[in-house]
Design an enzyme around this catalytic site. Sequence first.
Site, short mmCIF file in Angstrom:
data_model
loop_
_atom_site.label_atom_id
_atom_site.label_comp_id
_atom_site.label_asym_id
_atom_site.label_seq_id
_atom_site.Cartn_x
_atom_site.Cartn_y
_atom_site.Cartn_z
N LYS A 1 0.81 -1.22 0.00
CA LYS A 1 0.00 0.00 0.00
C LYS A 1 0.84 1.27 0.00
O LYS A 1 2.05 1.26 0.26
CB LYS A 1 -0.98 -0.02 1.17
CG LYS A 1 -2.13 -0.99 0.92
CD LYS A 1 -3.30 -0.80 1.85
CE LYS A 1 -4.47 -1.65 1.38
NZ LYS A 1 -5.61 -1.61 2.32
N ARG B 1 -4.12 -9.91 4.88
CA ARG B 1 -4.33 -9.96 3.43
C ARG B 1 -3.00 -9.65 2.75
O ARG B 1 -2.33 -8.69 3.11
CB ARG B 1 -5.37 -8.94 2.97
CG ARG B 1 -6.78 -9.24 3.38
CD ARG B 1 -7.76 -8.19 2.81
NE ARG B 1 -8.10 -8.48 1.43
CZ ARG B 1 -7.81 -7.72 0.39
NH1 ARG B 1 -7.11 -6.61 0.55
NH2 ARG B 1 -8.19 -8.05 -0.84
#
Length: 284
Positions: free
Chosen positions: A229, A263
Amino acid sequence: MPHVPHVPHVLHCADKPLDLSRPRVMGILNVTPDSFSDGGRFASPAAALAQARRMVAEGAALIDVGGESTRPGAAAVSEQEELDRVIPVIEALRAELPAVISVDTSKAAVMRAAVAAGAGLINDVRALREEGALAAAAALAVPVCLMHMQGEPRTMQDAPHYDDVAAEVGAFLRERMRLCEQAGINRARLLLDPGFGFGKRLADNLSLLKRLGDLAMLGAPLVVGVSRKAMIGAVLEVPVEQRLYGSIALAALAVMQGAAVIRAHDVAATVQAVNIAAAVRAAQ
């Protein structure tokens, strides 16, 4: 290190049990052309199945299938297009692989079709706030992951603001849990995701991770998605394809703070980091 309250050790994901007595890794399978990290790579059912096989071989306990990108600025996808993307993939995974299949969607119709096709968990970035989603999830009787997001994907990073990010995220998730229980969804079926990168600045994301233990006190398994991210890029000043080391560092930190599911795009490396962190967390 926070004291993590008792949460269910086994979630019943349709016909597949998910043992959360230790932290698990959820492999990310984007069957979209425009996801921020791997858009287009696994858009065909054959490519998606091959990637899912790799992730399960590397230790993923869940495969999270998503047919609509939720990256900042992402365009909306029609219900039919999302169904066309995810249902053939879920059917193929169900026929071959032992992992729990999760469907990453906010649409009630996609939830129903995905569970009928073999999904055993609903992962909703909008926490069942779309029309019909709460009722659909209650009727389907599979576990549900509720995520916090400030705003909508197209605009969520324009100007997010919090006075106390951990407190506000916690309050939102607590209220969604209450409404789920009111709708007939047993608390033992719920997982919670603080939504790293979803309507949050770098400082918000870092503070949220530092105080993840506060959210673990809500009493439901925590799902954490930090893989590749922008927060990693902002700290390390590296592009998305060079964020593996930052991703596994955050995964280990999240497990130490009480996360139950991580995740990840890079499953093998994440499984090793998660297992080491879990061993330290469990030590006397």
